[in-house]
Design a protein around this motif. Structure first.
Motif, PDB file in Angstrom:
ATOM      1  N   VAL A   1       0.841  -1.199   0.000  1.00 21.42           N
ATOM      2  CA  VAL A   1       0.000   0.000   0.000  1.00 21.42           C
ATOM      3  C   VAL A   1       0.879   1.253   0.000  1.00 21.42           C
ATOM      4  N   ILE A   2       1.954   1.212   0.759  1.00 19.12           N
ATOM      5  CA  ILE A   2       2.839   2.390   0.822  1.00 19.12           C
ATOM      6  C   ILE A   2       3.485   2.665  -0.541  1.00 19.12           C
ATOM      7  N   VAL A   3       3.992   1.653  -1.187  1.00 25.20           N
ATOM      8  CA  VAL A   3       4.603   1.924  -2.507  1.00 25.20           C
ATOM      9  C   VAL A   3       3.532   2.319  -3.522  1.00 25.20           C
ATOM     10  N   ALA A   4       2.342   1.746  -3.392  1.00 24.07           N
ATOM     11  CA  ALA A   4       1.271   2.131  -4.326  1.00 24.07           C
ATOM     12  C   ALA A   4       0.881   3.594  -4.113  1.00 24.07           C
ATOM     13  N   GLU A   5       0.823   4.014  -2.851  1.00 23.18           N
ATOM     14  CA  GLU A   5       0.524   5.425  -2.566  1.00 23.18           C
ATOM     15  C   GLU A   5       1.582   6.341  -3.168  1.00 23.18           C
ATOM     16  N   SER A   6       2.825   5.918  -3.012  1.00 22.45           N
ATOM     17  CA  SER A   6       3.916   6.732  -3.531  1.00 22.45           C
ATOM     18  C   SER A   6       3.837   6.834  -5.058  1.00 22.45           C
ATOM     19  N   ILE A   7       3.549   5.719  -5.706  1.00 22.52           N
ATOM     20  CA  ILE A   7       3.427   5.754  -7.169  1.00 22.52           C
ATOM     21  C   ILE A   7       2.249   6.624  -7.578  1.00 22.52           C
ATOM     22  N   ASN A   8       1.160   6.497  -6.864  1.00 21.59           N
ATOM     23  CA  ASN A   8      -0.023   7.293  -7.176  1.00 21.59           C
ATOM     24  C   ASN A   8       0.277   8.787  -7.072  1.00 21.59           C
ATOM     25  N   GLU A   9       1.092   9.119  -6.096  1.00 29.31           N
ATOM     26  CA  GLU A   9       1.451  10.516  -5.868  1.00 29.31           C
ATOM     27  C   GLU A   9       2.349  11.057  -6.988  1.00 29.31           C
ATOM     28  N   HIS A  10       3.229  10.197  -7.468  1.00 33.17           N
ATOM     29  CA  HIS A  10       4.221  10.663  -8.444  1.00 33.17           C
ATOM     30  C   HIS A  10       3.869  10.331  -9.890  1.00 33.17           C
ATOM     31  N   LYS A  11       2.724   9.727 -10.116  1.00 31.15           N
ATOM     32  CA  LYS A  11       2.468   9.179 -11.460  1.00 31.15           C
ATOM     33  C   LYS A  11       2.328  10.256 -12.530  1.00 31.15           C
ATOM     34  N   VAL A  12       1.922  11.461 -12.154  1.00 30.57           N
ATOM     35  CA  VAL A  12       1.798  12.527 -13.153  1.00 30.57           C
ATOM     36  C   VAL A  12       3.176  13.121 -13.465  1.00 30.57           C
ATOM     37  N   ALA A  13       3.922  13.389 -12.410  1.00 31.60           N
ATOM     38  CA  ALA A  13       5.255  13.970 -12.609  1.00 31.60           C
ATOM     39  C   ALA A  13       6.213  12.957 -13.254  1.00 31.60           C
ATOM     40  N   GLN A  14       6.008  11.682 -12.969  1.00 30.77           N
ATOM     41  CA  GLN A  14       6.873  10.641 -13.537  1.00 30.77           C
ATOM     42  C   GLN A  14       6.009   9.667 -14.337  1.00 30.77           C
ATOM     43  N   PRO A  15       5.640  10.045 -15.531  1.00 26.13           N
ATOM     44  CA  PRO A  15       4.651   9.239 -16.262  1.00 26.13           C
ATOM     45  C   PRO A  15       5.125   7.824 -16.590  1.00 26.13           C
ATOM     46  N   ALA A  16       6.428   7.583 -16.573  1.00 29.17           N
ATOM     47  CA  ALA A  16       6.904   6.237 -16.917  1.00 29.17           C
ATOM     48  C   ALA A  16       6.907   5.288 -15.720  1.00 29.17           C
ATOM     49  N   LEU A  17       6.631   5.843 -14.539  1.00 31.29           N
ATOM     50  CA  LEU A  17       6.785   5.078 -13.302  1.00 31.29           C
ATOM     51  C   LEU A  17       5.941   3.795 -13.293  1.00 31.29           C
ATOM     52  N   ILE A  18       4.686   3.928 -13.688  1.00 26.22           N
ATOM     53  CA  ILE A  18       3.784   2.771 -13.627  1.00 26.22           C
ATOM     54  C   ILE A  18       4.249   1.674 -14.577  1.00 26.22           C
ATOM     55  N   ASN A  19       4.551   2.054 -15.791  1.00 22.85           N
ATOM     56  CA  ASN A  19       4.972   1.072 -16.788  1.00 22.85           C
ATOM     57  C   ASN A  19       6.258   0.364 -16.351  1.00 22.85           C
ATOM     58  N   ALA A  20       7.181   1.130 -15.772  1.00 22.01           N
ATOM     59  CA  ALA A  20       8.485   0.559 -15.408  1.00 22.01           C
ATOM     60  C   ALA A  20       8.404  -0.349 -14.180  1.00 22.01           C
ATOM     61  N   CYS A  21       7.436  -0.101 -13.301  1.00 21.21           N
ATOM     62  CA  CYS A  21       7.389  -0.834 -12.028  1.00 21.21           C
ATOM     63  C   CYS A  21       6.254  -1.846 -11.950  1.00 21.21           C
ATOM     64  N   ALA A  22       5.448  -1.922 -12.986  1.00 19.52           N
ATOM     65  CA  ALA A  22       4.192  -2.665 -12.883  1.00 19.52           C
ATOM     66  C   ALA A  22       4.403  -4.156 -12.645  1.00 19.52           C
ATOM     67  N   VAL A  23       5.313  -4.769 -13.377  1.00 25.44           N
ATOM     68  CA  VAL A  23       5.488  -6.216 -13.246  1.00 25.44           C
ATOM     69  C   VAL A  23       5.957  -6.578 -11.836  1.00 25.44           C
TER      70      VAL A  23
END
Lengths: 585, 585
Positions: A492-514
């Motif tokens: 949950v903590i890493v998901a929150e962090s990704i959710n927070e940064h997903k606009v500023a770092q648009p590649a974050l989700i794709n790079a970390c998803a697997v």
């Protein structure tokens, strides 16, 4: 080698004890009317018999012979047609279908266990029926009453088969680029023209007709619509009319799944019928896709189970070396099951497979609730189906390949030759990580849409639910509960962090998803092992209960910690993944 | 698809800068006489050309055609024989062979780079020459002068081929059980009778003779002896005499490597010649085995390199979707290299492969020092060869399969069909984890014999050496040095603990070996990445230097942490692995 034996005790245990099917079904009148636990058990037993005796014998010969394409016809391997007829007549294809149109109305949480057995018995054969059931589900959900009446009874009965026509050479993961066109005709139908590739069961000789669900674009539209296109046109009385403009361009030669026809399909002014609203084809297709994604997860699970049985049998029969510290029987040579490394592989396969079966039954249960329950129960189940479908597809198939590779390793050199059959399982199950959306696409769907898409609402709800259940467990070790909770919190903590940064770092989700999906999968399996341990305490089969206890201990000792590695990967973010310029690759 | 292009810049960088071949060779008169760095570079360039232009074109057709067994003859695929002749005549098979008998006397640290290119180009073809070189090495090390003179020139020239006959149906990993017998004859030769299975290159039409190195037992002996058994008997003048009692029972049908003949060999009173001392056959065979184990590691490495190139090319050419956050070129569709998950897979393959190449060159260098150096330098190198051979075999081939699977995933659906060729690489490289001793056996050799067998003496020496080198690096980040040191320390601590408990817990080594080897591999690759970063700082090719920097960062961020998971697995010990009774599996 022993033939495939379905793990019926485990299946019944999950259905009755772990996920309490009797209680679930009692609350769903449409299900309660059709099935009780005794009927369900009888269905499982019959499915086990058919899988071992009828379907499994097709597995090896189908791989050796493969599918032929000659004289514009696709011919399946010897025996497929006869078995498919018997399978259809047994009602297995319409098992979970709508009773109004001839389906048997069985719950999905039962159906997926039947699917698992069939996939264990033969990956390639089972796909034909699975795609047919998926097509029927989509037509039933989105088709007009006329289409339902004309097509569903024949699909449920297995007289006709279904196929799903999405991919084109330039449009795979990205369907926006499809070029197949649909021209409206005066009679309300559409003329479909275009080419589709990688069409599983696109044509074959098992049935007299194949019903294609085809994605195409209406004139002057960028939107994608869905059309029903029969291979042979159908008269209003349901009888077959003329050939439609549907033909097979070629079949693919593949790594495995050689008994399954993968076709290039050409549509040349073929008559098609709109399903659902214009330009809403992807939404309709997703009804089928979600069904197929779970089914493909089950393919991975079924392969893992079959691989385990083959490798465990081999390890108990094959003598090489003696046990470290001396043979337990004083023999000059022990079965290789005495060796720690062989056990490590077998325990890993089995611990992952039994937790995977729990995930699949749970997902099936949520599909049933989403379909048959009311109000908030229904809505919540729909959220869980959305959350868990990509996990079930990707995690079950990734671990499915792992399982077949490890089982092959147990066979040593004998695993590499075709005779033992284990290498076929590796080749057959490999595709499951790719089709119906690659596992990378699943992971991006999971982290990008299902987890962060609603700002963690569904994830938080699900995590709270797991924690509440764990608090209610009475036969489990608190340290193990804490171990699962710690990983859930970290997720949950890493998901929150990704959710927070997903606009500023648009590649974050794709790079970390697997890695996020893998971390979630290993953690969730920890929960399922606790759930199984909690419920197995009173099981009448003491050996079964002891096996569960051994496997749970192994899981917590050796497999749950994998979640930490994947969480660390997610924490590391996307910086080093995205930095290198494309031309440097 | 671009044809295979050898990574020459990286190979030269490792040879010259990272492992300082010029300085190594200057200290070894026998090598210095044969080669300098300019000659070595010319050899690499020629090998690159031959691999791309001569060998690679055989790869696909060999897989499609496979090997035939008809009229008691084994027939290789079209083109193999002509290319093998050209390859032999170029001196490639005798590249590292003894100049006294016609070999070219090149160092192994150069030879393994040539091997890598050939394996990248075609796994199946390259095995024939590799086994021949291995057989020659064994004969040269342990054979009589007469055997050397009669056989080595023909093996080095490629006119005759070699094979290694160990496995029998009941004796695979455990060779104690072999039944092949050797009866002493009056003329000092032996009559060999028995059957061997899984004999790579056991027979074929590439050469006029095949020289078998056969393990067999002398009468009334449990010991195993080694015999040279030619397919065709050889006259004292070296010309061919009559057929010996050697025949092919059948060939195996396998998952891959279809251009490589895997034979059942029958020996019926075949004339054989003892190699080495009676009952010391395994020791002699290990000269060949160690060579082959490194060569098989290189097979994994070569497959990984080929897979990377195919997948990277595809990812730069295939357009699907747009980059997260918008297309960098404002296009409607970007090459899939923009996607984080695709990059994750490609970077993982490449970062592992380039560190793997460093491991292979280092191991080759130690083989050279163990052979050509004197005194303590020689002895130390021999210890390192012993320590690293199982790691190179297992870690390079396990990561080789990972690489081909990930590369296949990059291709999506196109990766599953035979046309693109990546699925062949998966099938071909899978065997490398199994043959020449399964990777489980390698891990047990590593942890049981090489690490704890001498109470960590070799491990401690090696670790101290790595730390001393790291202290001398001037262009690396201290945090990264600390990260590698922390894992090295953790490895030593768990190894000490296992060493302490290995008698009381005899299953500990077997149960933990694979994880220990993996933890060691990921840690060692961290060291090699630092070594490469340190030496690349002054590289004239700035793009190459930048690529190394990006890859090193990715390695430390995303891959080195895998060591921790594996160390945790080792720490968890063998309790849950060994607990479940065999009959519960």
């Amino acid at each position: 080698m022993n033939p495939y034996q379905a793990p019926l005790t485990d299946m019944r245990f999950l259905l009755e004890q772990v996920f309490d099917a009797p209680n679930t079904w009692a609350q769903l009148p449409e299900i309660a009317e059709m099935v009780d636990i005794d009927t369900a058990n009888a269905i499982l037993e019959e499915a086990a018999k058919i899988s071992s005796e009828l379907i499994h014998p097709l597995n090896r010969t189908g791989d050796e012979q493969g599918v032929l394409h000659q004289d514009n016809q696709v011919i399946t391997p010897d025996g497929y047609k006869a078995v498919y007829e018997q399978y259809s007549q047994g009602g297995w294809i319409g098992l979970c279908g709508d009773p109004e149109f001839g389906g048997m109305g069985m719950p999905k949480m039962l159906g997926i266990l039947v699917d698992e057995m069939a996939y264990s018995a033969c990956n390639a054969f089972t796909l034909y029926g699975s795609l047919t059931a998926g097509a029927a589900l989509c037509i039933n959900a989105h088709g007009s009453e006329a289409l339902k009446q004309a097509y569903l009874p024949k699909l449920y009965s297995g007289e006709w088969a279904g196929a799903m026509d999405m991919t084109e050479p330039q449009a795979g993961s990205d369907l926006r680029n499809i070029r197949t066109r649909a021209l409206p005709q005066d009679d309300g139908s559409y003329a479909i023209t275009g080419s589709k590739i990688f069409i599983t069961g696109g044509d074959h000789d098992l049935t007299e007709n194949v019903i294609h669900l085809v994605l195409a674009k209406l004139p002057d539209s960028k939107g994608i619509s869905l059309f029903l296109v029969p291979k042979i046109s159908v008269n209003t009385d349901g009888s077959l009319a003329n050939a439609n403009g549907v033909s097979v361009g070629s079949i693919e030669h593949k790594m495995g799944l050689k008994g399954s026809a993968t076709c290039v399909m050409n549509f040349d002014n073929a008559q098609g019928f709109l399903i659902g609203e214009p330009n809403r084809g992807l939404v309709c297709m997703f009804t089928m896709m979600n069904y197929e994604r779970l089914a493909i997860g089950i393919q991975g699970l079924g392969s893992a189970q079959a691989a385990y049985q083959m490798a465990a049998d081999y390890a108990k029969e094959r003598n090489q070396g003696v046990a470290a510290g001396g043979s337990p029987t004083g023999s000059e040579s022990d079965p290789i099951i005495v060796h720690g490394d062989v056990r490590r592989m077998l325990l890993t396969i089995r611990a992952m497979t039994e937790a995977g079966r729990a995930l699949s039954v749970f997902t099936g249960q949520q599909l049933d609730l989403a379909k048959y329950a009311q109000d908030e129960v229904k809505a919540k189940a729909a959220r869980y189906v959305g959350l868990l479908t990509p996990v079930a597809k990707a995690f079950l198939t990734d671990r499915g390949l792992d399982a077949t590779i490890m089982a092959q390793q147990v066979f040593g050199g004998h695993g590499y030759i075709r005779e033992t059959g284990i290498e076929q399982l590796v080749r057959d199950t490999r595709i499951a990580q790719i089709y119906e959306g690659t596992n990378g696409i699943q992971a991006i769907d999971f982290l990008g849409r299902k987890v962060t898409g609603d700002n963690l609402a569904a994830l938080n709800e699900f995590v709270a639910d797991l924690k509440a259940q764990m608090r209610a467990f009475t036969h489990v070790d608190a340290v193990k509960v804490a171990a699962v909770c710690a990983r859930l919190d970290a997720l949950v903590i890493v998901a929150e962090s990704i959710n927070e940064h997903k606009v500023a770092q648009p590649a974050l989700i794709n790079a970390c998803a697997v890695d996020f999906l893998d971390a979630f999968g290993y953690t969730l399996y920890g929960f399922y092992w606790l759930a199984m341990v909690d419920k197995v305490a009173d099981h009448e089969d003491k050996v079964f209960a002891e096996q569960k206890a051994y496997l749970a201990k192994f899981y917590f000792d050796k497999l749950l910690p994998k979640a930490d590695y994947h969480i660390a990967q997610v924490r590391a973010g996307d910086a080093t993944t995205m930095a290198m310029p494309a031309e440097f690759f």
